[in-house]
Motif scaffolding. Structure first.
Motif, PDB file in Angstrom:
ATOM      1  N   TRP A   3      29.730  31.429  42.773  1.00 19.54           N
ATOM      2  CA  TRP A   3      31.068  31.920  43.107  1.00 19.54           C
ATOM      3  C   TRP A   3      31.014  33.434  43.251  1.00 19.54           C
ATOM      4  CZ3 TRP A   3      34.235  35.354  40.384  1.00 19.54           C
ATOM      5  CH2 TRP A   3      35.536  35.511  40.896  1.00 19.54           C
ATOM      6  N   VAL A   4      31.683  33.957  44.296  1.00 10.92           N
ATOM      7  CA  VAL A   4      31.742  35.401  44.536  1.00 10.92           C
ATOM      8  C   VAL A   4      33.205  35.825  44.627  1.00 10.92           C
ATOM      9  CG1 VAL A   4      31.093  37.302  46.065  1.00 10.92           C
ATOM     10  CG2 VAL A   4      29.540  35.370  45.765  1.00 10.92           C
ATOM     11  N   ASP A   5      33.563  36.836  43.873  1.00  2.00           N
ATOM     12  CA  ASP A   5      34.904  37.413  43.862  1.00  2.00           C
ATOM     13  C   ASP A   5      35.280  37.877  45.271  1.00  2.00           C
ATOM     14  OD1 ASP A   5      37.194  38.946  43.442  1.00  2.00           O
ATOM     15  OD2 ASP A   5      36.389  39.995  41.699  1.00  2.00           O
ATOM     16  N   THR A   6      36.431  37.424  45.776  1.00  5.08           N
ATOM     17  CA  THR A   6      36.872  37.842  47.111  1.00  5.08           C
ATOM     18  C   THR A   6      38.131  38.707  47.053  1.00  5.08           C
ATOM     19  OG1 THR A   6      38.158  35.788  47.388  1.00  5.08           O
ATOM     20  CG2 THR A   6      35.888  35.799  48.208  1.00  5.08           C
ATOM     21  N   SER A   7      38.488  39.208  45.860  1.00  2.00           N
ATOM     22  CA  SER A   7      39.692  40.027  45.734  1.00  2.00           C
ATOM     23  C   SER A   7      39.501  41.384  46.403  1.00  2.00           C
ATOM     24  CB  SER A   7      40.047  40.220  44.253  1.00  2.00           C
ATOM     25  OG  SER A   7      39.005  40.911  43.579  1.00  2.00           O
ATOM     26  N   ARG A   8      40.612  42.057  46.686  1.00  2.00           N
ATOM     27  CA  ARG A   8      40.563  43.331  47.416  1.00  2.00           C
ATOM     28  C   ARG A   8      39.896  44.439  46.615  1.00  2.00           C
ATOM     29  NH1 ARG A   8      46.131  45.070  49.820  1.00  2.00           N
ATOM     30  NH2 ARG A   8      44.755  46.689  50.639  1.00  2.00           N
ATOM     31  N   SER A   9      39.854  44.310  45.298  1.00  2.00           N
ATOM     32  CA  SER A   9      39.199  45.347  44.499  1.00  2.00           C
ATOM     33  C   SER A   9      37.706  45.413  44.792  1.00  2.00           C
ATOM     34  CB  SER A   9      39.426  45.094  43.005  1.00  2.00           C
ATOM     35  OG  SER A   9      38.766  43.916  42.573  1.00  2.00           O
ATOM     36  N   MET A  10      37.156  44.332  45.363  1.00  2.00           N
ATOM     37  CA  MET A  10      35.742  44.328  45.714  1.00  2.00           C
ATOM     38  C   MET A  10      35.459  45.155  46.967  1.00  2.00           C
ATOM     39  SD  MET A  10      34.196  42.659  43.357  1.00  2.00           S
ATOM     40  CE  MET A  10      32.580  42.381  44.101  1.00  2.00           C
TER      41      MET A  10
ATOM     42  N   GLN B 290      41.790  35.166  43.930  1.00  2.00           N
ATOM     43  CA  GLN B 290      40.476  35.613  44.367  1.00  2.00           C
ATOM     44  C   GLN B 290      39.673  36.286  43.275  1.00  2.00           C
ATOM     45  OE1 GLN B 290      43.416  36.371  45.844  1.00  2.00           O
ATOM     46  NE2 GLN B 290      43.250  36.427  48.067  1.00  2.00           N
ATOM     47  N   ASP B 291      40.330  36.851  42.262  1.00  2.00           N
ATOM     48  CA  ASP B 291      39.603  37.590  41.233  1.00  2.00           C
ATOM     49  C   ASP B 291      39.173  36.707  40.070  1.00  2.00           C
ATOM     50  OD1 ASP B 291      42.179  37.156  40.336  1.00  2.00           O
ATOM     51  OD2 ASP B 291      42.378  39.105  39.359  1.00  2.00           O
ATOM     52  N   LEU B 292      39.485  35.418  40.127  1.00  2.00           N
ATOM     53  CA  LEU B 292      39.107  34.492  39.062  1.00  2.00           C
ATOM     54  C   LEU B 292      38.370  33.291  39.650  1.00  2.00           C
ATOM     55  CD1 LEU B 292      42.404  34.399  36.961  1.00  2.00           C
ATOM     56  CD2 LEU B 292      40.247  35.498  36.302  1.00  2.00           C
ATOM     57  N   PRO B 293      37.306  32.851  38.999  1.00  2.00           N
ATOM     58  CA  PRO B 293      36.608  31.666  39.501  1.00  2.00           C
ATOM     59  C   PRO B 293      37.486  30.432  39.350  1.00  2.00           C
ATOM     60  CG  PRO B 293      35.753  32.279  37.348  1.00  2.00           C
ATOM     61  CD  PRO B 293      36.689  33.382  37.777  1.00  2.00           C
TER      62      PRO B 293
ATOM     63  N   ASP C  83      33.735  41.800  40.024  1.00  2.00           N
ATOM     64  CA  ASP C  83      33.948  42.960  39.143  1.00  2.00           C
ATOM     65  C   ASP C  83      34.622  42.558  37.826  1.00  2.00           C
ATOM     66  OD1 ASP C  83      36.615  42.596  39.896  1.00  2.00           O
ATOM     67  OD2 ASP C  83      36.641  44.311  41.265  1.00  2.00           O
ATOM     68  N   PHE C  84      35.254  41.391  37.780  1.00  2.00           N
ATOM     69  CA  PHE C  84      35.847  40.851  36.551  1.00  2.00           C
ATOM     70  C   PHE C  84      36.777  41.853  35.877  1.00  2.00           C
ATOM     71  CE2 PHE C  84      31.417  38.848  36.497  1.00  2.00           C
ATOM     72  CZ  PHE C  84      31.810  37.803  37.318  1.00  2.00           C
ATOM     73  N   LEU C  85      37.652  42.456  36.682  1.00  2.00           N
ATOM     74  CA  LEU C  85      38.604  43.419  36.144  1.00  2.00           C
ATOM     75  C   LEU C  85      39.905  42.753  35.715  1.00  2.00           C
ATOM     76  CD1 LEU C  85      38.050  46.422  38.586  1.00  2.00           C
ATOM     77  CD2 LEU C  85      37.117  46.079  36.283  1.00  2.00           C
ATOM     78  N   ALA C  86      40.022  41.450  35.931  1.00  2.00           N
ATOM     79  CA  ALA C  86      41.179  40.700  35.445  1.00  2.00           C
ATOM     80  C   ALA C  86      41.137  40.664  33.922  1.00  2.00           C
ATOM     81  CB  ALA C  86      41.154  39.285  36.026  1.00  2.00           C
ATOM     82  N   PRO C  87      42.248  40.309  33.274  1.00  2.00           N
ATOM     83  CA  PRO C  87      42.228  40.205  31.805  1.00  2.00           C
ATOM     84  C   PRO C  87      41.105  39.303  31.325  1.00  2.00           C
ATOM     85  CG  PRO C  87      44.477  40.084  32.605  1.00  2.00           C
ATOM     86  CD  PRO C  87      43.597  40.069  33.821  1.00  2.00           C
TER      87      PRO C  87
ATOM     88  N   ALA D 111      33.681  42.801  25.891  1.00  2.00           N
ATOM     89  CA  ALA D 111      34.492  41.621  25.597  1.00  2.00           C
ATOM     90  C   ALA D 111      34.155  40.470  26.538  1.00  2.00           C
ATOM     91  CB  ALA D 111      35.978  41.970  25.691  1.00  2.00           C
ATOM     92  N   LEU D 112      33.871  40.789  27.801  1.00  2.00           N
ATOM     93  CA  LEU D 112      33.453  39.756  28.753  1.00  2.00           C
ATOM     94  C   LEU D 112      32.162  39.091  28.283  1.00  2.00           C
ATOM     95  CD1 LEU D 112      34.101  41.576  32.150  1.00  2.00           C
ATOM     96  CD2 LEU D 112      35.235  39.480  31.385  1.00  2.00           C
ATOM     97  N   GLY D 113      31.188  39.922  27.912  1.00  2.00           N
ATOM     98  CA  GLY D 113      29.919  39.383  27.444  1.00  2.00           C
ATOM     99  C   GLY D 113      30.068  38.535  26.199  1.00  2.00           C
ATOM    100  N   ALA D 114      30.919  38.982  25.279  1.00  3.82           N
ATOM    101  CA  ALA D 114      31.137  38.230  24.044  1.00  3.82           C
ATOM    102  C   ALA D 114      31.817  36.902  24.318  1.00  3.82           C
ATOM    103  CB  ALA D 114      31.968  39.062  23.067  1.00  3.82           C
ATOM    104  N   ALA D 115      32.789  36.902  25.245  1.00  6.71           N
ATOM    105  CA  ALA D 115      33.502  35.670  25.581  1.00  6.71           C
ATOM    106  C   ALA D 115      32.554  34.644  26.188  1.00  6.71           C
ATOM    107  CB  ALA D 115      34.652  35.968  26.540  1.00  6.71           C
ATOM    108  N   LEU D 116      31.693  35.095  27.093  1.00  7.24           N
ATOM    109  CA  LEU D 116      30.727  34.183  27.710  1.00  7.24           C
ATOM    110  C   LEU D 116      29.705  33.704  26.681  1.00  7.24           C
ATOM    111  CD1 LEU D 116      30.116  36.048  31.090  1.00  7.24           C
ATOM    112  CD2 LEU D 116      31.364  33.917  30.766  1.00  7.24           C
ATOM    113  N   GLY D 117      29.315  34.597  25.799  1.00 10.24           N
ATOM    114  CA  GLY D 117      28.318  34.243  24.791  1.00 10.24           C
ATOM    115  C   GLY D 117      28.783  33.167  23.836  1.00 10.24           C
ATOM    116  N   ARG D 118      30.111  33.010  23.677  1.00 12.14           N
ATOM    117  CA  ARG D 118      30.614  32.006  22.741  1.00 12.14           C
ATOM    118  C   ARG D 118      30.283  30.584  23.175  1.00 12.14           C
ATOM    119  NH1 ARG D 118      34.764  35.890  21.624  1.00 12.14           N
ATOM    120  NH2 ARG D 118      36.095  35.234  23.359  1.00 12.14           N
TER     121      ARG D 118
END
Length: 305
Positions: free
Chosen positions: A98-105, A175-178, A194-198, A268-275
């Motif tokens: 999956w690739v982020d297609t939001s405008r922030s990219m 677009q910013d979320l898988p 970029d995973f800039l969403a919450p 926080a992203l890394g920790a969330a995925l690591g869980r």
């Protein structure tokens, strides 16, 4: 093999394709989890149980009623009982991308060499190329085609699927979320954006995929200006995804706090995925792609070891 003969949907070009394919070939030495070197071109992955395949699994006693074709006559001749030679069940591994297609990219705009969009596309295509070099299967997670047509066996098909996903009306506003799925059970997932969403929103989507048994990794793609905020003096910031504008009269006063908040967000992203056992990699667009690519592939390989 040639990855692209002409530009696709204005987003991909032959030069990008050739570079991504070269990166993928170099990274293909990092084989999918469980891969044995002698199987590198078979698309076979041992599942540690009996079934169709080429690798020896075990000998066992013949059971009355099963086909005599299963009997290993040479092995049986060593004793008084009929012996069956079983092979290990093997199947191709599927990687969903999956690739982020939001405008922030789209920061900074192409053709800037540090553009986030190009870096994300390159990483996704290179990972797909590496996976296919090992004769496995690749899909695009949010491909709008029917599920029974979503298996992709060639890199050109991956490119076309990424273009379809970016143009899909169903992706509007998300677009910013898988997507929450579908991911194959016991499959593999690579998320690039970029995973800039919450963090909570992103973690919920990834957890849904992981809940189906998918093992995965995420590559966060950021421009150095997003990490460091190097601007000086009086600056007005405008959102690329909304009509918001913020004027800072002295950027330097808030730079340290900004950098810390960005670092905390990534942590926080890394920790969330690591869980749930997923890996996390950050890529700066002013650096080479290879370290992030090989790290993500290594994390995928380590998941099921």
């Amino acid at each position: 093999m040639a990855i692209l003969a002409k530009p696709t949907a204005g987003r991909f070009d032959a030069k990008m394709g050739a570079e991504a394919e070269a990166l993928g070939r170099a990274a293909a030495r990092i084989r999918p989890v469980g891969r044995r070197p002698r199987e590198a071109q078979t698309g076979a992955h041992g599942r540690r149980r009996a079934g169709p395949g080429s690798a020896f699994w075990q000998y066992r006693a013949y059971n009355p009623g099963e086909s005599i074709r299963n009997i290993d006559w040479r092995r049986s001749a060593r004793g008084d009982n009929a012996i069956v030679r079983e092979r290990e069940w093997e199947a191709a591994l599927t990687l969903d991308i999956w690739v982020d297609t939001s405008r922030s990219m789209d920061f900074p705009p192409a053709p800037d060499p540090t553009a986030k969009r190009r870096a994300a596309d390159m990483l996704a295509l290179a990972a797909a190329s590496a996976w296919l070099e090992n004769a496995e299967r690749v899909r695009v997670l949010d491909d709008p085609r029917p599920a029974n047509a979503s298996g992709l066996g060639k890199i050109g098909s991956v490119v076309a699927a990424l273009a379809r996903a970016a143009a899909s009306p169903g992706a509007a506003g998300q677009q910013d979320l898988p997507p929450r799925g579908p991911a194959p059970r016991q499959g593999f997932v690579l998320l690039v954006g970029d995973f800039l969403a919450p963090v909570s929103d992103f973690a919920e989507r990834a957890a849904t995929l992981a809940g189906r048994g998918a093992r995965g990794a995420a590559i966060q793609v950021l421009h150095p200006h997003e990490i460091e905020l190097p601007a000086k003096g009086r600056v007005e910031f405008a959102s690329v995804e909304a009509s918001e504008r913020h004027l800072l009269r002295n950027v330097e006063l808030g730079r340290d706090e900004y950098r810390q908040r960005m670092a905390d967000h990534s942590a926080a992203l890394g920790a969330a995925l690591g869980r749930f056992g997923w890996g996390f990699v950050q890529h700066r667009t002013d650096t080479q792609l290879t370290p992030a690519l090989t790290r993500a592939l290594a994390l995928l390989a380590a998941e099921g070891a």
